[in-house]
Enzyme design. Structure first.
Site, mmCIF file in Angstrom:
data_model
loop_
_atom_site.group_PDB
_atom_site.id
_atom_site.type_symbol
_atom_site.label_atom_id
_atom_site.label_comp_id
_atom_site.label_asym_id
_atom_site.label_seq_id
_atom_site.Cartn_x
_atom_site.Cartn_y
_atom_site.Cartn_z
ATOM 1 N N GLU A 287 0.814 -1.223 0.000
ATOM 2 C CA GLU A 287 0.000 0.000 0.000
ATOM 3 C C GLU A 287 0.847 1.272 0.000
ATOM 4 O O GLU A 287 0.734 2.090 0.906
ATOM 5 C CB GLU A 287 -0.902 0.027 1.245
ATOM 6 C CG GLU A 287 -1.801 -1.162 1.417
ATOM 7 C CD GLU A 287 -2.545 -1.145 2.763
ATOM 8 O OE1 GLU A 287 -2.269 -0.259 3.609
ATOM 9 O OE2 GLU A 287 -3.389 -2.017 2.962
ATOM 10 N N PRO A 288 1.712 1.475 -0.974
ATOM 11 C CA PRO A 288 2.526 2.693 -0.957
ATOM 12 C C PRO A 288 1.704 3.920 -1.308
ATOM 13 O O PRO A 288 0.788 3.858 -2.133
ATOM 14 C CB PRO A 288 3.561 2.423 -2.063
ATOM 15 C CG PRO A 288 2.855 1.537 -3.024
ATOM 16 C CD PRO A 288 1.917 0.681 -2.212
ATOM 17 N N GLY A 289 2.016 5.015 -0.675
ATOM 18 C CA GLY A 289 1.377 6.285 -1.031
ATOM 19 C C GLY A 289 2.461 7.279 -1.406
ATOM 20 O O GLY A 289 2.718 7.566 -2.572
ATOM 21 N N ARG A 326 2.936 19.985 6.089
ATOM 22 C CA ARG A 326 3.945 19.034 6.569
ATOM 23 C C ARG A 326 5.068 19.675 7.396
ATOM 24 O O ARG A 326 5.438 19.114 8.421
ATOM 25 C CB ARG A 326 4.530 18.223 5.406
ATOM 26 C CG ARG A 326 3.472 17.429 4.611
ATOM 27 C CD ARG A 326 4.041 16.326 3.748
ATOM 28 N NE ARG A 326 4.595 15.276 4.578
ATOM 29 C CZ ARG A 326 5.861 15.142 4.871
ATOM 30 N NH1 ARG A 326 6.743 15.973 4.351
ATOM 31 N NH2 ARG A 326 6.275 14.199 5.668
ATOM 32 N N CYS A 356 -1.759 33.648 10.026
ATOM 33 C CA CYS A 356 -1.427 34.318 11.286
ATOM 34 C C CYS A 356 -1.023 33.341 12.389
ATOM 35 O O CYS A 356 -1.715 33.199 13.396
ATOM 36 C CB CYS A 356 -2.617 35.152 11.729
ATOM 37 S SG CYS A 356 -3.087 36.291 10.443
HETATM 38 N N1 LLP Z 1 -1.481 1.955 4.555
HETATM 39 C C1 LLP Z 1 -1.936 2.390 5.742
HETATM 40 C C2 LLP Z 1 -2.774 1.506 6.545
HETATM 41 C C3 LLP Z 1 -1.596 3.683 6.192
HETATM 42 O O1 LLP Z 1 -2.038 4.107 7.363
HETATM 43 C C4 LLP Z 1 -0.779 4.514 5.377
HETATM 44 C C5 LLP Z 1 -0.426 5.871 5.795
HETATM 45 C C6 LLP Z 1 -0.342 4.015 4.138
HETATM 46 C C7 LLP Z 1 -0.702 2.725 3.767
HETATM 47 C C8 LLP Z 1 0.510 4.806 3.186
HETATM 48 O O2 LLP Z 1 1.732 5.116 3.743
HETATM 49 P P1 LLP Z 1 2.903 5.788 2.861
HETATM 50 O O3 LLP Z 1 3.368 4.774 1.862
HETATM 51 O O4 LLP Z 1 2.353 6.999 2.213
HETATM 52 O O5 LLP Z 1 3.934 6.121 3.866
HETATM 53 N N2 LLP Z 1 0.486 12.796 6.622
HETATM 54 C C9 LLP Z 1 1.731 12.135 6.958
HETATM 55 C C10 LLP Z 1 1.702 10.659 6.584
HETATM 56 C C11 LLP Z 1 0.561 9.909 7.203
HETATM 57 C C12 LLP Z 1 0.547 8.454 6.821
HETATM 58 C C13 LLP Z 1 -0.687 7.783 7.303
HETATM 59 N N3 LLP Z 1 -0.844 6.436 6.878
HETATM 60 C C14 LLP Z 1 2.884 12.854 6.264
HETATM 61 O O6 LLP Z 1 2.638 13.837 5.547
HETATM 62 O O7 LLP Z 1 4.039 12.490 6.447
#
Ligand code: LLP
Length: 428
Positions: A287-289, A326, A356
């Site tokens: 599950e990469p984001g 961020r 502000c």
């Molecule tokens: N799967 C699950 C269950 C998750 O909770 C997350 C992210 C991902 C996949 C994706 O993770 P990634 O590959 O993007 O690291 N807003 C924060 C990051 C929050 C991540 C929350 N969960 C930031 O800007 O660093």
């Protein structure tokens, strides 16, 4: 400096006919995008997204896998559509994210994660016939069973186990320790699997973990994978069918100047994840984001003012913490570069927005080539958790978003208007 951000094919400096070096997204000078669509502006490179998906697929080629892109990182429909076309599935955490995916794709490769899924959200997902629910508690399992029963359907479930593995990342985005709200403790998992297996409306199909985000060291991923492999063995001995192993997301990206080839990073990550699972005959879900869309996006902003307070120099830009939170929320240090690269002396500045709050900064005590009022800056690696976390704080309309492909730019979300911001309210 050009070396620092030469990460083809996303954002690179190119020289024009007058030998001036300007930042381009793919083949387009971003300056033109700013003129056409205004600032602040999110700009994404389609090619960069494509290449990163390919690198991921290649790294995992030795095991049957599906990339379930984590929609929370960037949920723009055009981004989802592109990823769907590349064969990705999706990881969603709300009814809203599911609706976005369904707007561009069928649900057959969707996994539903999250610690607080509401009954109506799960019903929508059961109706859509998603691939897998990653269940996080006994109560959630009960509610999901009731939803599936009401709809005379069967839901495929994995339990998200908490492997109690520490990950070296910001405390807000570390999730795999027992003290965190996520997952079920390993010791309770077997009992819950047994309960799920007794229900005619639930089908035990897998197991999932996610230990946190922005993790660049492969070791914790390997530890989590090993833990999961052990549990798969136990569950199979208990008679369960464990077909899917969902290893979550979390692969980090280098936000600063020393950048490594993505293909190396992702290969090391894949090796860490796959090794313990080899031979189990499972289908892997990843599950990469961030690692897919982060470096594919930049936030363009224009310098409004220069000012000095008590000997400290401030560059006030037209983007703010509401557009990219961020730095304020996770002390993230995004690289920031002038769009026009001319030789000039560096100076130490704070780059701040108009909101502000003293927390409204993009960089503090940062060395930046001296920029003039009216110039453009690009905040790099802003494709993930940028627009997705944007808000209307200070009644600021959220930025527009543009997707670049070669020499073409497409507006994939127009800028909000103030009229839209107040439309849902009533003064009396
Ligand atoms: N799967 C699950 C269950 C998750 O909770 C997350 C992210 C991902 C996949 C994706 O993770 P990634 O590959 O993007 O690291 N807003 C924060 C990051 C929050 C991540 C929350 N969960 C930031 O800007 O660093």
């Amino acid at each position: 400096m050009s070396d620092a951000i030469e990460r083809p094919p996303g954002f690179t400096y190119r020289s024009d006919l007058k030998r001036q070096s300007r930042l381009c997204c793919e083949q387009l000078p971003v300056e033109r995008l700013a003129e056409r669509f205004g600032t602040p502006l999110y700009v994404y490179s389609a090619r960069a997204i494509r290449e990163r998906v390919r690198a991921f697929d290649h790294a995992f080629k030795d095991i049957e896998h599906t990339i379930c892109y984590s929609v929370k990182a960037n949920s723009n429909l055009a981004v989802l559509r592109l990823l769907g076309e590349l064969g990705c599935g999706f990881d969603v955490v709300s009814g809203g994210e599911l609706a976005r995916v369904l707007a561009v794709r069928r649900a057959e490769k969707v996994v539903f994660s999250g610690v607080g899924k509401a009954a109506q959200e799960m019903e929508a997902a059961v109706r859509a016939k998603i691939l897998l629910f990653n269940v996080e508690s006994a109560s959630e399992l009960r509610v999901l069973e009731a939803c599936a029963a009401r709809l005379k359907s069967t839901a495929s479930v994995a339990l998200r186990v908490n492997p109690d593995v520490p990950a070296d990342t910001h405390p807000y985005i570390s999730t795999g320790l027992e003290k965190h709200k996520f997952g079920v403790p390993v010791c309770e998992a077997r009992e819950l699997y047994a309960r799920a297996a007794r229900s005619p409306h639930l089908r035990v199909a897998g197991i999932s973990v996610h230990i946190g985000s922005q993790i660049t060291n492969p070791t914790p991923f390997s530890a989590a994978s090993q833990r999961v492999a052990e549990i798969v063995g136990e569950l199979r001995r208990d008679g369960h069918t464990i077909l899917y192993v969902d290893v979550g997301g979390g692969l980090g990206i280098p936000y600063q100047q020393q950048r490594e080839e993505f293909s190396h990073l992702v290969r090391a990550y894949a090796e860490a994840v796959i090794a313990p699972l080899q031979g189990l005959g499972v289908k892997l879900l990843v599950e990469p984001g961030r690692s897919i869309v982060g470096p594919a996006g930049a936030l363009l902003t224009r310098v409004l003012y220069r000012k000095a307070n008590g000997g400290k120099k401030f560059i006030v830009v037209d983007a703010a913490m509401n557009d990219l939170i961020r730095p304020a929320l996770y002390q993230a240090e995004h690289e920031i570069v002038p769009v026009e690269m001319a030789r000039r002396a560096p100076e130490i500045v704070d780059i701040v927005g108009p909101v502000c709050e003293s927390g409204d900064f993009f960089a503090r005590a940062r060395s930046l080539p001296a920029v003039a009022e009216g110039e453009l800056l690009a905040i790099l690696d802003a494709g993930a958790y940028g627009m997705a976390l944007a808000s209307n704080y200070n009644s600021r309309a959220r930025p527009a978003e543009v997707m670049v492909e070669g020499k073409t730019a497409k507006l994939i979300r127009r800028r909000e208007t103030i009229a839209e911001l107040i439309r849902l309210e009533r003064a009396n």
